[in-house]
Design a protein around this motif. Structure first.
Motif, short mmCIF file in Angstrom:
data_model
loop_
_atom_site.label_atom_id
_atom_site.label_comp_id
_atom_site.label_asym_id
_atom_site.label_seq_id
_atom_site.Cartn_x
_atom_site.Cartn_y
_atom_site.Cartn_z
N LEU A 105 -9.27 17.23 61.33
CA LEU A 105 -9.55 16.74 60.20
C LEU A 105 -10.01 17.54 59.17
CD1 LEU A 105 -9.40 13.59 58.20
CD2 LEU A 105 -11.31 13.43 59.31
N PHE A 106 -10.97 17.90 59.96
CA PHE A 106 -11.67 18.88 58.62
C PHE A 106 -10.57 20.64 58.32
CE2 PHE A 106 -14.92 23.13 58.95
CZ PHE A 106 -15.49 22.28 57.66
N SER A 107 -9.99 20.37 59.42
CA SER A 107 -8.91 22.25 58.35
C SER A 107 -8.03 21.83 57.73
CB SER A 107 -8.18 21.97 60.31
OG SER A 107 -8.65 22.50 61.07
N THR A 108 -8.05 20.21 57.36
CA THR A 108 -6.76 19.29 56.94
C THR A 108 -7.74 19.60 55.05
OG1 THR A 108 -6.13 18.39 58.35
CG2 THR A 108 -5.12 17.44 55.55
N MET A 109 -8.94 19.54 55.36
CA MET A 109 -9.62 19.14 53.88
C MET A 109 -9.79 20.69 53.75
SD MET A 109 -13.96 18.11 53.32
CE MET A 109 -14.26 19.41 54.43
N ILE A 110 -10.04 22.18 54.80
CA ILE A 110 -10.63 23.18 53.74
C ILE A 110 -9.75 23.99 53.85
CG2 ILE A 110 -11.25 25.00 55.21
CD1 ILE A 110 -13.72 23.21 54.51
N VAL A 111 -8.21 24.36 54.57
CA VAL A 111 -7.16 24.62 54.08
C VAL A 111 -6.02 24.02 53.16
CG1 VAL A 111 -5.30 25.91 55.57
CG2 VAL A 111 -7.04 25.66 56.65
N ALA A 112 -6.09 22.14 52.89
CA ALA A 112 -5.49 22.25 52.56
C ALA A 112 -5.59 21.46 50.49
CB ALA A 112 -4.32 21.11 53.10
N SER A 113 -6.46 20.41 50.78
CA SER A 113 -7.35 19.23 49.84
C SER A 113 -8.13 20.56 49.07
CB SER A 113 -7.70 17.96 50.36
OG SER A 113 -8.83 18.40 51.24
N ALA A 114 -9.23 20.78 49.69
CA ALA A 114 -9.63 21.63 49.21
C ALA A 114 -9.18 22.35 47.68
CB ALA A 114 -11.13 22.09 50.20
N ALA A 118 -6.21 15.07 46.34
CA ALA A 118 -5.10 16.80 46.71
C ALA A 118 -4.17 15.83 46.44
CB ALA A 118 -5.32 17.02 47.41
N VAL A 119 -3.57 14.86 47.15
CA VAL A 119 -2.36 13.98 47.10
C VAL A 119 -1.66 13.83 44.86
CG1 VAL A 119 -1.06 12.01 47.75
CG2 VAL A 119 -2.62 12.93 49.57
N ILE A 120 -2.94 12.83 45.33
CA ILE A 120 -2.83 12.33 43.15
C ILE A 120 -2.05 13.26 42.79
CG2 ILE A 120 -3.08 11.08 41.54
CD1 ILE A 120 -5.46 9.38 43.54
N GLY A 121 -3.08 14.84 42.63
CA GLY A 121 -2.48 16.20 42.16
C GLY A 121 -1.77 16.21 41.88
N VAL A 122 -1.13 16.62 43.46
CA VAL A 122 0.04 17.10 43.37
C VAL A 122 1.58 15.72 43.16
CG1 VAL A 122 2.50 18.02 45.58
CG2 VAL A 122 0.16 18.41 45.96
N TYR A 123 1.34 15.09 42.79
CA TYR A 123 1.51 14.00 41.61
C TYR A 123 2.10 14.21 40.50
CZ TYR A 123 3.82 9.91 40.43
OH TYR A 123 5.45 8.89 39.74
N LEU A 124 0.63 14.52 40.00
CA LEU A 124 0.67 13.95 38.64
C LEU A 124 1.90 15.32 38.18
CD1 LEU A 124 -2.95 13.07 38.04
CD2 LEU A 124 -0.78 11.71 37.73
N PHE A 125 1.10 16.68 38.88
CA PHE A 125 1.88 18.51 38.05
C PHE A 125 2.87 18.46 38.95
CE2 PHE A 125 -2.93 18.10 37.34
CZ PHE A 125 -3.33 19.01 36.36
N ARG A 126 3.98 17.48 39.71
CA ARG A 126 4.64 18.03 40.61
C ARG A 126 5.99 18.73 39.95
NH1 ARG A 126 4.68 12.90 39.21
NH2 ARG A 126 6.40 12.06 37.86
N ASP A 127 6.33 18.40 38.63
CA ASP A 127 7.15 19.16 37.87
C ASP A 127 6.64 20.45 37.73
OD1 ASP A 127 8.52 16.93 38.22
OD2 ASP A 127 8.09 16.61 35.65
N LEU A 128 5.20 20.83 37.63
CA LEU A 128 4.47 21.92 36.40
C LEU A 128 4.72 23.07 38.49
CD1 LEU A 128 3.08 24.31 35.69
CD2 LEU A 128 0.92 22.56 35.99
#
Length: 221
Positions: free
Chosen positions: A122-131, A53-63
């Motif tokens: 930690l579970f919430s972070t995956m379910i609500v953010a990274s996924a 998720a972090v890498i994805g946000v970085y790659l698509f940051r301008d979009l």
């Protein structure tokens, strides 16, 4: 002008599948020889998802920044359409589950099992953010962002809906009826707001947050 380069789409595709499949599979294989690692496989999967998720946000940051700005004066419409999307999801899910006798999916059962073994935060972070972030960047932006003609958008929209739904039901194909009603309004919102991945992420986040709240209440009940 392309929303993002082909190189970015390809790079994120590699990142997505490494995080989703390669890391968990490799960790599972290694755990056969190092038992201590086996006790942390779920946490490794979550960390892998967060990293993607972090890498994805970085790659698509301008979009992401452009898509967010596009929505700045449209939040009332966004809110109303998200509510309408949830109503549609509930109605369609009810109809489909009347035709196909499915109460829950193996994916849901697995998630409920994780809720009992790892910290809620930690579970919430995956379910609500990274996924939601990782999945929307791939299933919507990578698969649909390049489309131009209406015909191609329809075809790829259906592909996106089915691919997303079956990915959540690899060993339980009938439970696809639980995910198609989620994917349809997400794809609609994405195209309605001119291929806006931010609005699709928001819908996905809200959907998962509601599902998480239901899981937590059920587990405590």
């Amino acid at each position: 002008m392309e929303r993002v380069s082909k190189r970015t789409r390809l790079l994120y595709t590699v990142v997505f599948w490494i995080g989703l499949l390669v890391v968990p599979i490799v960790a599972g294989i290694i755990s056969q020889y190092y038992a201590a690692l086996g006790r942390h496989l779920e946490i490794i999967s979550i960390i892998s998802s967060l990293t993607s998720a972090v890498i994805g946000v970085y790659l698509f940051r301008d979009l992401i920044r452009r898509d967010y700005r596009f929505l700045e004066d449209k939040w009332v419409k966004v809110t109303l359409l998200i509510i309408a999307g949830f109503v549609f999801r509930i109605v369609l899910t009810t109809l489909l589950t009347q035709l196909v006798s499915v109460e829950t999916s193996e994916n849901q059962v697995a998630l409920e099992g994780m809720l009992d073994t790892i910290p809620l935060w930690l579970f919430s972070t995956m379910i609500v953010a990274s996924a939601p972030i990782t999945e929307e960047l791939f299933f919507r932006e990578v698969l649909l962002g390049w489309t131009k003609s209406r015909l191609v958008q329809w075809v790829m929209g259906i592909v996106s809906i089915l691919f997303f739904s079956f990915m959540h039901t690899t060993t339980d194909p009938l439970s696809v009826v639980l995910y198609i009603p989620i994917a349809i309004p997400i794809v609609f919102l994405y195209f309605y707001f001119r291929k806006n991945v931010v609005v699709s992420i928001i819908f996905h986040v809200v959907n998962n947050a509601i599902a998480l709240a239901a899981m937590v209440m059920t587990s405590k009940g």
